[in-house]
Design a protein around this motif. Sequence first.
Motif, PDB file in Angstrom:
ATOM      1  N   TYR A 334       0.859  -1.108   0.063  1.00 13.87           N
ATOM      2  CA  TYR A 334      -0.043  -0.005  -0.062  1.00 13.87           C
ATOM      3  C   TYR A 334       0.762   1.421   0.172  1.00 13.87           C
ATOM      4  CZ  TYR A 334      -3.025   3.636   2.334  1.00 13.87           C
ATOM      5  OH  TYR A 334      -3.754   4.620   2.794  1.00 13.87           O
ATOM      6  N   ILE A 337       2.781   1.679  -3.593  1.00 13.96           N
ATOM      7  CA  ILE A 337       2.157   1.935  -4.689  1.00 13.96           C
ATOM      8  C   ILE A 337       2.001   3.533  -4.461  1.00 13.96           C
ATOM      9  CG2 ILE A 337      -0.108   1.517  -4.011  1.00 13.96           C
ATOM     10  CD1 ILE A 337       1.398   1.240  -7.555  1.00 13.96           C
ATOM     11  N   ASP A 338       1.673   4.040  -3.258  1.00 17.28           N
ATOM     12  CA  ASP A 338       1.336   5.389  -2.995  1.00 17.28           C
ATOM     13  C   ASP A 338       2.498   6.300  -3.274  1.00 17.28           C
ATOM     14  OD1 ASP A 338      -1.420   4.903  -2.591  1.00 17.28           O
ATOM     15  OD2 ASP A 338      -1.259   5.463  -0.475  1.00 17.28           O
ATOM     16  N   ALA A 340       4.941   5.630  -5.306  1.00 23.32           N
ATOM     17  CA  ALA A 340       5.125   5.485  -7.019  1.00 23.32           C
ATOM     18  C   ALA A 340       4.129   6.623  -7.484  1.00 23.32           C
ATOM     19  CB  ALA A 340       5.044   4.344  -7.599  1.00 23.32           C
ATOM     20  N   ALA A 341       2.949   6.420  -7.098  1.00 26.03           N
ATOM     21  CA  ALA A 341       1.873   7.400  -7.455  1.00 26.03           C
ATOM     22  C   ALA A 341       2.140   8.849  -7.256  1.00 26.03           C
ATOM     23  CB  ALA A 341       0.551   6.962  -7.006  1.00 26.03           C
ATOM     24  N   ALA A 342       2.664   8.918  -5.969  1.00 22.78           N
ATOM     25  CA  ALA A 342       3.046  10.490  -5.519  1.00 22.78           C
ATOM     26  C   ALA A 342       4.021  10.990  -6.816  1.00 22.78           C
ATOM     27  CB  ALA A 342       3.570  10.381  -4.427  1.00 22.78           C
ATOM     28  N   ASP A 343       5.108  10.334  -7.372  1.00 14.87           N
ATOM     29  CA  ASP A 343       6.053  11.013  -8.370  1.00 14.87           C
ATOM     30  C   ASP A 343       5.059  11.398  -9.488  1.00 14.87           C
ATOM     31  OD1 ASP A 343       8.443  10.803  -7.037  1.00 14.87           O
ATOM     32  OD2 ASP A 343       8.981   8.964  -7.696  1.00 14.87           O
ATOM     33  N   LEU A 344       4.250  10.595 -10.114  1.00  9.96           N
ATOM     34  CA  LEU A 344       3.376  10.861 -10.910  1.00  9.96           C
ATOM     35  C   LEU A 344       2.521  12.115 -10.666  1.00  9.96           C
ATOM     36  CD1 LEU A 344       2.110   7.228 -12.260  1.00  9.96           C
ATOM     37  CD2 LEU A 344       4.125   8.429 -13.059  1.00  9.96           C
ATOM     38  N   GLN A 345       1.849  12.129  -9.790  1.00  6.48           N
ATOM     39  CA  GLN A 345       0.828  13.366  -9.271  1.00  6.48           C
ATOM     40  C   GLN A 345       2.115  14.620  -9.410  1.00  6.48           C
ATOM     41  OE1 GLN A 345      -0.686  11.771  -5.623  1.00  6.48           O
ATOM     42  NE2 GLN A 345      -1.933  10.274  -6.827  1.00  6.48           N
ATOM     43  N   ARG A 346       3.218  14.561  -9.159  1.00  8.45           N
ATOM     44  CA  ARG A 346       4.214  15.741  -9.109  1.00  8.45           C
ATOM     45  C   ARG A 346       4.493  16.177 -10.367  1.00  8.45           C
ATOM     46  NH1 ARG A 346       6.193  13.429  -3.995  1.00  8.45           N
ATOM     47  NH2 ARG A 346       7.580  12.217  -4.996  1.00  8.45           N
ATOM     48  N   THR A 349       6.787  12.090 -15.167  1.00 11.42           N
ATOM     49  CA  THR A 349       6.560  11.215 -16.053  1.00 11.42           C
ATOM     50  C   THR A 349       7.801  11.130 -17.063  1.00 11.42           C
ATOM     51  OG1 THR A 349       4.166  11.629 -15.888  1.00 11.42           O
ATOM     52  CG2 THR A 349       5.040  10.390 -17.715  1.00 11.42           C
ATOM     53  N   TYR A 398      10.797   2.692  -3.677  1.00  8.53           N
ATOM     54  CA  TYR A 398       9.372   2.779  -3.266  1.00  8.53           C
ATOM     55  C   TYR A 398       8.994   1.793  -2.377  1.00  8.53           C
ATOM     56  CZ  TYR A 398       8.885   5.852  -7.492  1.00  8.53           C
ATOM     57  OH  TYR A 398       9.111   6.977  -8.437  1.00  8.53           O
TER      58      TYR A 398
END
Length: 420
Positions: A334, A337-338, A340-346, A349, A398
């Motif tokens: 949990y 993955i959060d 990893a997602a935080a990098d994308l939200q910043r 890409t 991560y």
Amino acid sequence: MTPLADKIRPTTLDEIVGQPHLLAPGKPLRRILERGQVTNMIFYGPSGVGKTTLARIIASNSNMTLYKLNGTSASVGDIKEIIAQTGTLAGCNGILLYLDEIQYLNKKQQQSLLEYIENGSLTLIASTTENPYFAVFNAIISRSTVFEFKPVTAKELEPAVERAFRLMGQELGADCQPEDGVVSYIASGCGGDVRKAVNTVELSVLASETRDGVMPVTLETVQQLTQRSNMRYDRDGDQHYDLLSALQKSIRGSDENAALHYTARLLEVGDLLSLVRRILVIAAEDVGLAYPQAMPIVKACVDAALQLGLPEARIPIAEAVILLATAPKSNSAYLAIDAAAADLQRGTTCEIPRQLQNKHFDGADAKVRGQHYLYPHDYPNHWVKQQYLPDELKDRVYYQFGQNKQEQAARAYKELIQKK
């Protein structure tokens, strides 16, 4: 015939059952009311805990002209009719609008009150059973004070239940004698709802026989009348999400008995779908990689439960809940993955490394030609050092191995093959 709950309704602050955090001597709301200062207020809490009663007491002790509306039936026209009284002789001392179930008014209806609340020509006391921060227009909340009412405890309720029996006896001209255990049963079984408790008293008395001026009320009679009626639950309201939250936190905390309690409550109201969805989430989020087998086992229990239907479904569901509560816990997946997602939200890409791309020809301007992918199965232990993350993230970590047997074994294996 006037319901007993209305006949017994308190007329002073001291008669209100429960809510000591709001109405005990010295508490802020009590002080405000004793000074005669009526401000815009929103009363939030479950049904039957004194919201409407307190609003009526406030209104009766004020010099303002009182109007009452219910959000389930009020229209914009009703609201405009009350607003039209502001500035007239009828509203010279101010207008107090008691709006019950405000959550049923749409945004436009709520907005129509704003100007008059703002300039003080109308004072609003609203009540709602739903979280006002979701159900009430933000501009109304910002101009009001929210007071949360809580379910009444059984101990606080017992005097009200006894008083209800006495009043029913007086009305019927009989000596009402509840059997030992009746008062406490009603008080503890009504889910903190005073109105429900009083209504139960009324029904119990009406269902009892009078003998020589004495009316015994048996525990058996009360139990028959209250069977399956005392569960407080709203599938779309706070209680629904509170139960699911309590279930997940109990399993996360490895308390199988509390988890079974909340599971039973969800099953009792027939909410099987919400329950199975939540335990699948728990298997992944809270047990996770500490016991990966939990997911297929829980999925098998869920499939069996959905095929069986209630009441038999409770058995595989109970097995799944006990398994999850007693299993080792890890939220490493949990968190990973959060992260990893935080990098994308910043906005991070990045281009996929050339060696990981699908095979295709390099452009004429490519600095390095060819894919140069290293096939791990061609190397000892099926592993070879190679960059997989994009250049900008190549050192990012991560996932952190959890401190449990399963994940530590995986960590040891990884270290072993990389060392060799």
